[in-house]
Design an enzyme around this catalytic site. Structure first.
Site, short mmCIF file in Angstrom:
data_model
loop_
_atom_site.label_atom_id
_atom_site.label_comp_id
_atom_site.label_asym_id
_atom_site.label_seq_id
_atom_site.Cartn_x
_atom_site.Cartn_y
_atom_site.Cartn_z
N SER A 1 0.82 -1.21 0.00
CA SER A 1 0.00 0.00 0.00
C SER A 1 0.86 1.26 0.00
CB SER A 1 -0.90 0.03 1.24
OG SER A 1 -1.81 -1.03 1.22
N1 SAH Z 1 -1.53 -4.47 4.13
C1 SAH Z 1 -0.82 -4.71 2.89
C2 SAH Z 1 -1.67 -4.36 1.68
C3 SAH Z 1 -1.53 -5.39 0.60
S1 SAH Z 1 -2.64 -5.28 -0.76
C4 SAH Z 1 0.53 -4.01 2.89
O1 SAH Z 1 0.81 -3.22 3.81
O2 SAH Z 1 1.32 -4.25 2.02
C5 SAH Z 1 -4.05 -6.19 -0.17
C6 SAH Z 1 -3.86 -7.62 0.21
O3 SAH Z 1 -5.15 -8.18 0.49
C7 SAH Z 1 -3.25 -8.51 -0.88
O4 SAH Z 1 -2.12 -9.15 -0.37
C8 SAH Z 1 -4.35 -9.53 -1.20
O5 SAH Z 1 -3.85 -10.82 -1.52
C9 SAH Z 1 -5.14 -9.55 0.10
N2 SAH Z 1 -6.52 -10.05 -0.03
C10 SAH Z 1 -7.37 -9.91 -1.08
N3 SAH Z 1 -8.55 -10.52 -0.81
C11 SAH Z 1 -8.45 -11.06 0.44
C12 SAH Z 1 -9.31 -11.83 1.28
N4 SAH Z 1 -10.54 -12.18 0.88
N5 SAH Z 1 -8.86 -12.20 2.49
C13 SAH Z 1 -7.61 -11.87 2.92
N6 SAH Z 1 -6.75 -11.15 2.17
C14 SAH Z 1 -7.14 -10.76 0.94
#
Ligand code: SAH
Length: 216
Positions: A68
């Site tokens: 993010s």
């Molecule tokens: N908090 C992270 C953001 C990553 S992007 C950071 O600081 O880097 C969002 C993430 O949500 C991705 O890794 C994706 O695989 C995950 N995601 C998507 N759908 C999801 C679900 N249903 N349950 C859990 N994680 C999910």
């Protein structure tokens, strides 16, 4: 193999500049800024991308997912008003960067990720940084009922709606920050009062990777 953390004066200088930028964009919580200032974001990305690590931008981390944008991490974390010792559920571990920011603020973090590929590297890095959140491989729509209820919940992927399981797993007096929408998302703050009554308020638009349905 254990991950070796390298954090030079150059990295620290770049990070301080990033925090100044976040402050200029309206992040006022010193707790949040201090936490971001303490986490070596470059370690969450490939070495080749050092110059991008401290820009205020999201960045691809593999498996079609992103780390993010620092502003987004700061914005969501500030909205949660984290206090030391609180139990926080994160949906979307991804790179683990947001997880570490929450740990640095003294939260007891439970984080759920649905992609195996991402589930392997972040735990090693998080451990190398000295944090010990509980990480789960699973479907964020279901939350993590085993350790519920939570003081705070943060969803870091774009949710089509506010999952009922997450509202149920929020403590009375708790807060959840969740981006809601399909193409772009409205940052939504859900507050549960002491009687269990839910109030939600909408803030700015953001763009997240989508929250995907369960693979199984
Ligand atoms: N908090 C992270 C953001 C990553 S992007 C950071 O600081 O880097 C969002 C993430 O949500 C991705 O890794 C994706 O695989 C995950 N995601 C998507 N759908 C999801 C679900 N249903 N349950 C859990 N994680 C999910």
């Amino acid at each position: 193999m254990a991950i070796k953390i390298t954090d030079t004066f150059r990295h620290q200088g770049m990070r301080k500049k990033l925090c100044d930028e976040l402050r200029a964009k309206g992040i006022v919580s010193t707790d949040v800024l201090q936490a971001i200032n303490a986490i070596p974001r470059h370690m969450f990305m490939d070495k080749a991308f050092l110059e991008f690590a401290y820009q205020d931008k999201a960045f691809p981390i593999g498996a079609g997912q992103t780390i993010s944008q620092p502003y987004t991490v700061a914005y969501q974390t500030q909205m949660l008003e984290i206090k030391r010792g609180e139990k926080v559920l994160e949906i979307g571990t991804g790179s683990g960067f947001q997880t570490c920011v929450l740990c640095k603020m003294g939260a007891r973090v439970y984080s759920v990720e649905r992609q195996r590929e991402l589930y392997d590297y972040p735990p090693k890095l998080i451990e190398a940084l000295g944090y010990s959140p509980k990480l789960f491989y699973g479907d964020g729509f279901k939350g993590e009922p085993m350790f519920a209820p939570y003081d705070k919940i943060i969803v870091t992927c774009g949710a089509p709606n506010i999952p009922k399981a997450l509202i149920d797993q929020l403590k009375p007096g708790g807060r959840m920050i969740i981006p809601v929408g399909m193409d772009d998302q409205i940052m939504t703050l859900v507050v549960k009062d002491m009687d269990g009554k839910i109030t939600s308020s909408e803030f700015e638009k953001f763009r997240f990777v989508p929250m995907l349905p369960d693979k199984s």
